[in-house]
Write a protein that holds these residues in place. Structure first.
Motif, PDB file in Angstrom:
ATOM      1  N   VAL A 116      25.564  24.746 -20.956  1.00  0.00           N
ATOM      2  CA  VAL A 116      25.563  23.502 -21.719  1.00  0.00           C
ATOM      3  C   VAL A 116      25.038  23.797 -23.115  1.00  0.00           C
ATOM      4  CG1 VAL A 116      24.769  21.120 -21.766  1.00  0.00           C
ATOM      5  CG2 VAL A 116      25.000  22.288 -19.598  1.00  0.00           C
ATOM      6  N   SER A 117      25.684  23.224 -24.112  1.00  0.00           N
ATOM      7  CA  SER A 117      25.193  23.431 -25.470  1.00  0.00           C
ATOM      8  C   SER A 117      25.136  22.098 -26.180  1.00  0.00           C
ATOM      9  CB  SER A 117      26.116  24.370 -26.234  1.00  0.00           C
ATOM     10  OG  SER A 117      27.329  23.722 -26.494  1.00  0.00           O
ATOM     11  N   SER A 118      24.158  21.961 -27.065  1.00  0.00           N
ATOM     12  CA  SER A 118      24.057  20.709 -27.814  1.00  0.00           C
ATOM     13  C   SER A 118      23.868  21.049 -29.284  1.00  0.00           C
ATOM     14  CB  SER A 118      22.895  19.867 -27.320  1.00  0.00           C
ATOM     15  OG  SER A 118      21.690  20.555 -27.495  1.00  0.00           O
ATOM     16  N   SER A 119      24.352  20.175 -30.116  1.00  0.00           N
ATOM     17  CA  SER A 119      24.384  20.555 -31.521  1.00  0.00           C
ATOM     18  C   SER A 119      24.195  19.374 -32.446  1.00  0.00           C
ATOM     19  CB  SER A 119      25.705  21.263 -31.801  1.00  0.00           C
ATOM     20  OG  SER A 119      26.432  20.602 -32.763  1.00  0.00           O
ATOM     21  N   PHE A 120      24.074  19.667 -33.728  1.00  0.00           N
ATOM     22  CA  PHE A 120      23.899  18.635 -34.732  1.00  0.00           C
ATOM     23  C   PHE A 120      25.173  17.846 -34.995  1.00  0.00           C
ATOM     24  CE2 PHE A 120      19.717  19.032 -35.307  1.00  0.00           C
ATOM     25  CZ  PHE A 120      19.180  19.726 -36.377  1.00  0.00           C
ATOM     26  N   ASP A 121      26.274  18.244 -34.361  1.00  0.00           N
ATOM     27  CA  ASP A 121      27.467  17.414 -34.547  1.00  0.00           C
ATOM     28  C   ASP A 121      27.475  16.267 -33.546  1.00  0.00           C
ATOM     29  OD1 ASP A 121      28.096  18.676 -32.185  1.00  0.00           O
ATOM     30  OD2 ASP A 121      30.029  19.434 -32.825  1.00  0.00           O
ATOM     31  N   LYS A 122      26.302  15.940 -33.018  1.00  0.00           N
ATOM     32  CA  LYS A 122      26.064  14.781 -32.163  1.00  0.00           C
ATOM     33  C   LYS A 122      26.777  14.854 -30.830  1.00  0.00           C
ATOM     34  CE  LYS A 122      25.391  12.115 -36.279  1.00  0.00           C
ATOM     35  NZ  LYS A 122      25.832  11.176 -37.213  1.00  0.00           N
ATOM     36  N   GLU A 137      32.159  16.487 -22.242  1.00  0.00           N
ATOM     37  CA  GLU A 137      31.577  16.327 -23.581  1.00  0.00           C
ATOM     38  C   GLU A 137      30.871  14.990 -23.647  1.00  0.00           C
ATOM     39  OE1 GLU A 137      34.178  17.687 -26.666  1.00  0.00           O
ATOM     40  OE2 GLU A 137      33.383  16.128 -27.990  1.00  0.00           O
ATOM     41  N   PHE A 138      29.642  14.994 -24.122  1.00  0.00           N
ATOM     42  CA  PHE A 138      28.893  13.748 -24.262  1.00  0.00           C
ATOM     43  C   PHE A 138      28.711  13.468 -25.747  1.00  0.00           C
ATOM     44  CE2 PHE A 138      27.460  13.184 -19.910  1.00  0.00           C
ATOM     45  CZ  PHE A 138      27.497  14.463 -19.382  1.00  0.00           C
ATOM     46  N   GLN A 139      29.032  12.254 -26.131  1.00  0.00           N
ATOM     47  CA  GLN A 139      28.883  11.892 -27.535  1.00  0.00           C
ATOM     48  C   GLN A 139      27.630  11.067 -27.731  1.00  0.00           C
ATOM     49  OE1 GLN A 139      30.624  12.344 -30.232  1.00  0.00           O
ATOM     50  NE2 GLN A 139      32.559  13.204 -29.536  1.00  0.00           N
ATOM     51  N   PHE A 140      26.957  11.281 -28.851  1.00  0.00           N
ATOM     52  CA  PHE A 140      25.751  10.511 -29.104  1.00  0.00           C
ATOM     53  C   PHE A 140      25.767   9.946 -30.511  1.00  0.00           C
ATOM     54  CE2 PHE A 140      23.690  11.363 -25.263  1.00  0.00           C
ATOM     55  CZ  PHE A 140      24.126  12.607 -24.870  1.00  0.00           C
ATOM     56  N   ASP A 141      24.762   9.103 -30.765  1.00  0.00           N
ATOM     57  CA  ASP A 141      24.704   8.485 -32.084  1.00  0.00           C
ATOM     58  C   ASP A 141      23.974   9.327 -33.092  1.00  0.00           C
ATOM     59  OD1 ASP A 141      24.056   5.333 -30.505  1.00  0.00           O
ATOM     60  OD2 ASP A 141      25.950   6.269 -31.106  1.00  0.00           O
ATOM     61  N   GLY A 142      23.101  10.164 -32.634  1.00  0.00           N
ATOM     62  CA  GLY A 142      22.283  10.891 -33.601  1.00  0.00           C
ATOM     63  C   GLY A 142      22.290  12.376 -33.293  1.00  0.00           C
ATOM     64  N   ASN A 143      21.659  13.153 -34.152  1.00  0.00           N
ATOM     65  CA  ASN A 143      21.577  14.597 -33.943  1.00  0.00           C
ATOM     66  C   ASN A 143      20.869  14.916 -32.647  1.00  0.00           C
ATOM     67  OD1 ASN A 143      22.780  15.212 -36.288  1.00  0.00           O
ATOM     68  ND2 ASN A 143      20.898  15.521 -37.424  1.00  0.00           N
ATOM     69  N   VAL A 144      21.383  15.914 -31.967  1.00  0.00           N
ATOM     70  CA  VAL A 144      20.745  16.316 -30.726  1.00  0.00           C
ATOM     71  C   VAL A 144      19.859  17.516 -31.026  1.00  0.00           C
ATOM     72  CG1 VAL A 144      21.147  17.027 -28.384  1.00  0.00           C
ATOM     73  CG2 VAL A 144      22.813  15.604 -29.517  1.00  0.00           C
ATOM     74  N   TYR A 145      18.567  17.357 -30.882  1.00  0.00           N
ATOM     75  CA  TYR A 145      17.669  18.461 -31.183  1.00  0.00           C
ATOM     76  C   TYR A 145      17.513  19.405 -30.004  1.00  0.00           C
ATOM     77  CZ  TYR A 145      16.083  16.632 -35.626  1.00  0.00           C
ATOM     78  OH  TYR A 145      16.025  16.223 -36.917  1.00  0.00           O
ATOM     79  N   CYS A 146      17.544  18.880 -28.830  1.00  0.00           N
ATOM     80  CA  CYS A 146      17.216  19.744 -27.700  1.00  0.00           C
ATOM     81  C   CYS A 146      17.725  19.111 -26.425  1.00  0.00           C
ATOM     82  CB  CYS A 146      15.693  19.887 -27.628  1.00  0.00           C
ATOM     83  SG  CYS A 146      15.159  21.019 -26.363  1.00  0.00           S
ATOM     84  N   HIS A 147      18.063  19.955 -25.454  1.00  0.00           N
ATOM     85  CA  HIS A 147      18.357  19.410 -24.139  1.00  0.00           C
ATOM     86  C   HIS A 147      17.814  20.390 -23.119  1.00  0.00           C
ATOM     87  CE1 HIS A 147      21.788  22.233 -24.221  1.00  0.00           C
ATOM     88  NE2 HIS A 147      21.573  22.276 -22.939  1.00  0.00           N
ATOM     89  N   HIS A 148      17.677  19.943 -21.917  1.00  0.00           N
ATOM     90  CA  HIS A 148      17.167  20.845 -20.898  1.00  0.00           C
ATOM     91  C   HIS A 148      17.638  20.395 -19.533  1.00  0.00           C
ATOM     92  CE1 HIS A 148      13.789  23.149 -18.835  1.00  0.00           C
ATOM     93  NE2 HIS A 148      14.432  24.022 -19.558  1.00  0.00           N
ATOM     94  N   MET A 149      17.960  21.371 -18.688  1.00  0.00           N
ATOM     95  CA  MET A 149      18.323  21.056 -17.306  1.00  0.00           C
ATOM     96  C   MET A 149      17.201  21.527 -16.416  1.00  0.00           C
ATOM     97  SD  MET A 149      22.248  22.059 -16.692  1.00  0.00           S
ATOM     98  CE  MET A 149      22.388  23.295 -17.937  1.00  0.00           C
TER      99      MET A 149
END
Lengths: 408, 277
Positions: A116-122, A137-149
């Protein structure tokens, strides 16, 4: 070493003791080794590294250019000189590559078929390793700084905690979003932070405990099974409200909290903040153990990724500090050594527990491998070598006297 | 005669604390009393101790009231008994009060100075009491201050007080609180809460900050931004530096404003970039 081996052989000592003693000795002798190299693929800084848990063979890296690379760390060539090759990359030419910088990558904890990867392209993308295409693919409203499983989750449907930040303008609050990988939907939202959330970690001990760190100087510990707010926040003064000015009451740091790491047993939590301090907390009660690491230089505006050793006694913390990696004793707080080698800021580091190696990546686009120093060959071996007529190991051929004549 | 072998518990627990006290006494000698016309008790900063002792965590434990550090081993209950086995199976058992918490025993007072959230000042309680009463002699507020000191010194180790505590626990009235603020023992922190402070310490803080800046400037302007500690101690101080050079050197080393590097010619102090000061 021989005494440890003998004690284990005769049953005087637990087998764990030999392993722990040798691991600790190896970690204390980490240094750059000219025999070990990692392929240089990234064109821009490296933000995140992750080594898979099952074999410890493959490493993922995510860079500021949106590129994701997978390396093979195992040395199958019979030579000591080895470069960790990049097996595959999600490069800029791929259709599914992230548009902006990749902030966090993580292998699926149970096998290497997925990451899984998350990035500043939200977006947060769940990739299939075989085809290197995103399965989800999950879309968000803001920058994703970090994720963890969660590395220990078996019961719950593999929830990947995701944090995104919404700039605190207007009425939106920063939230922690939990996404379910099995169903591909978002499950729930944890509210409570007042500033951007820079780091999140699941506890390696309990699959329902989550810690989040944010720019509002607070660290919250959550139980995801509960409907209400966080379990508790970490208070650096342990409730002693008299020590600090009234605004700083109940904060974990006197600045942004940008790094979180649980120890391997999940009993302690480390946090780093931009007030140049690192603190060790008891993760069950949330109390500050008041171990004083001194000034841990921290100027990172994003999350800082640091790591703790596993299988040693005493444990060590590896923290990127400017352009070097600082090694501290976990419970004593003393600075063991600074690993210098990068040319620019170090952003992330990852510890390989089986070989006691440290991989660190930074803005200079290099991943450096810090390898424990091998023991020097014994003097006995050198003598037998020279008896056979081989060159003496101690004299460098460049200094051998090949020009003076014997007649003088 | 049965021989008793009793393992020596961590004796270093005892020596550590004696060490801290002696370091504090050494640092107190570096404080220039004459500068303030003897109106201030000798003030030492907590981080100056870090330059004398390597283990910051143990210094903190012994100075700060910390009854929560359960992960270290020598803090256990047993460590306050020291048992020494002698030759002929005799054993002397010494029992010491818990050596950490110099503050809990009321020997040391800690103050928040205000210019840095991490800089704490330490003053011996007897010195503090003597100077405050000396300063208050002849003034109307003497009685209130004395009452406050008797309440404070033996048991309390807080750095700040809020209104509720003052009224309920210490049984002071509003006018008495105003008197305490006027006399300098309390300074305003927030609406309804006060820091514990040292009277007449404004001058101290001013000279201290100026001196620290000047000494750091001396290190920074040296060639390559580094200077041997012995050379720095020997340098002539400018008029900005009112305290003894060694006092400032312990301060900048302990606050990690300079990096200490061991060389064959002694300790080298190198200026650390990125300092705000």
């Amino acid at each position: 070493m021989l005494s440890f081996l003998y004690a284990r052989q005769s049953g005087l000592d637990d087998p764990v003791r030999l392993r722990r003693a040798e691991s600790t000795r190896r970690v204390l002798s980490l240094e750059l080794n000219h025999n070990r190299d990692v392929d240089r693929i990234h064109g821009n800084g490296i933000n995140t590294l992750d080594i898979e848990v099952i074999d410890g063979r493959y490493m993922l890296s995510g860079g500021s250019d949106g590129v994701i690379v997978i390396y093979d760390l195992e040395n199958n060539s019979k030579k000591p000189q080895y470069t960790c090759k990049a097996i595959c990359t999600v490069g800029r030419s791929s259709r599914h590559v992230h548009k902006f910088s990749v902030e966090t990558v993580q292998w699926y904890p149970h096998d290497t078929g997925m990451f899984v990867s998350s990035s500043f392209d939200k977006t947060m993308k769940v990739w299939d390793t075989e085809t290197l295409k995103p399965a989800e693919e999950f879309q968000f409203d803001g920058n994703v700084y970090c994720h963890h499983m969660s590395p220990v989750a078996r019961k719950h449907s593999l929830v990947a905690a995701l944090l995104y930040s919404v700039l605190a303008v207007g009425t939106k609050d920063p939230k922690v979003q939990l996404c379910d990988l099995k169903s591909g939907s978002r499950i729930h939202i944890l509210q409570g932070h007042r500033g951007e959330i820079l780091s999140v970690r699941w506890s390696p001990r309990y699959d329902h405990i989550l810690a989040t760190a944010s720019t509002d100087s607070r660290v919250h510990i959550w139980d995801v099974r509960r409907a209400s707010g966080s379990l508790f926040t970490l208070d650096q003064h342990n409730g002693d409200k008299s020590k600090t000015s009234s605004e700083a009451v109940n904060t974990a740091h006197n600045g942004r909290v940008n790094g979180l790491c649980f120890t391997a047993d999940g009993l302690h939590l480390l946090t780093t903040g931009t007030d140049d301090r690192m603190r060790l907390w008891n993760s069950a009660t949330g109390e500050n153990t008041l171990v004083n690491y001194g000034k841990v230089v921290n100027e990172s505006r994003k999350g800082l990724k640091f790591t703790v050793s596993r299988g040693c006694s005493p444990e060590f913390v590896f923290v990127p500090c400017g352009s070097s990696v600082a090694v501290y004793g976990l419970h004593s707080g003393e600075l063991i050594t600074m690993l210098r080698g990068h040319y620019n800021n170090v952003d992330c580091c990852e510890f390989h527990p089986d070989y006691q190696e440290l991989y660190s990546g930074g803005k200079d686009c290099n991943i450096l491998a810090w390898v424990p120093v091998l023991r020097q060959p014994d003097i006995e071996d050198e003598e037998t070598n020279s008896k056979r007529g081989g060159t003496h190991a101690a004299i460098n051929p460049a200094f051998e006297d090949a020009w003076s004549s014997d007649e003088d | 005669m049965a021989s008793m072998h009793i393992v020596l518990e961590d004796t270093h627990a005892v020596w550590c604390s004696a060490d801290i006290r002696s370091s504090l006494q050494y640092l107190v000698t570096l404080f220039s009393r004459k500068l303030f016309n003897d109106s201030l008790p000798p003030v030492v900063l907590k981080h100056q101790l870090y330059s004398l002792h390597n283990d910051k965590t143990s210094v903190d434990k012994q100075v700060v009231r910390s009854d929560c550090n359960k992960c270290s081993t020598w803090d256990s209950v047993q460590s306050h008994f020291i048992i020494i086995t002698l030759m002929h199976s005799e054993a002397l058992v010494f029992s010491f009060p818990r050596q950490n918490e110099l503050r809990e025993t009321g020997e040391l007072l800690m103050f928040q100075l205000g210019f840095d959230s991490e800089a704490f000042a330490l003053v011996f309680a007897e010195d503090y009491r003597a100077k405050v009463l000396q300063g208050e002699a002849g003034r109307g507020t003497l009685g209130t201050v004395e009452k406050f000191l008797t309440k404070l010194i033996p048991s309390c180790s807080d750095l700040s007080f809020n209104k509720e505590k003052m009224l309920k626990e210490f049984l002071f009235t509003d006018s008495e609180i105003t008197q305490l603020v006027k006399s300098g023992v309390l300074t305003v922190r927030d609406a309804g809460s006060w820091w514990l402070s040292i009277p007449n310490s404004g001058k101290f803080i001013k000279y201290f900050i100026k001196g620290r800046k000047a000494v750091l400037g001396m290190v920074k302007k040296s060639k390559y931004g580094e200077i041997l500690q012995t050379e720095l101690e020997g340098r002539r101080t400018t008029s900005q530096v009112k305290f003894q050079m060694k006092y400032h050197i312990h301060d900048i080393i302990g606050a990690e404003l300079v990096e200490c590097i061991q060389t064959t010619s002694g300790t080298l102090l190198r200026y650390v970039d990125g300092n705000v000061n």
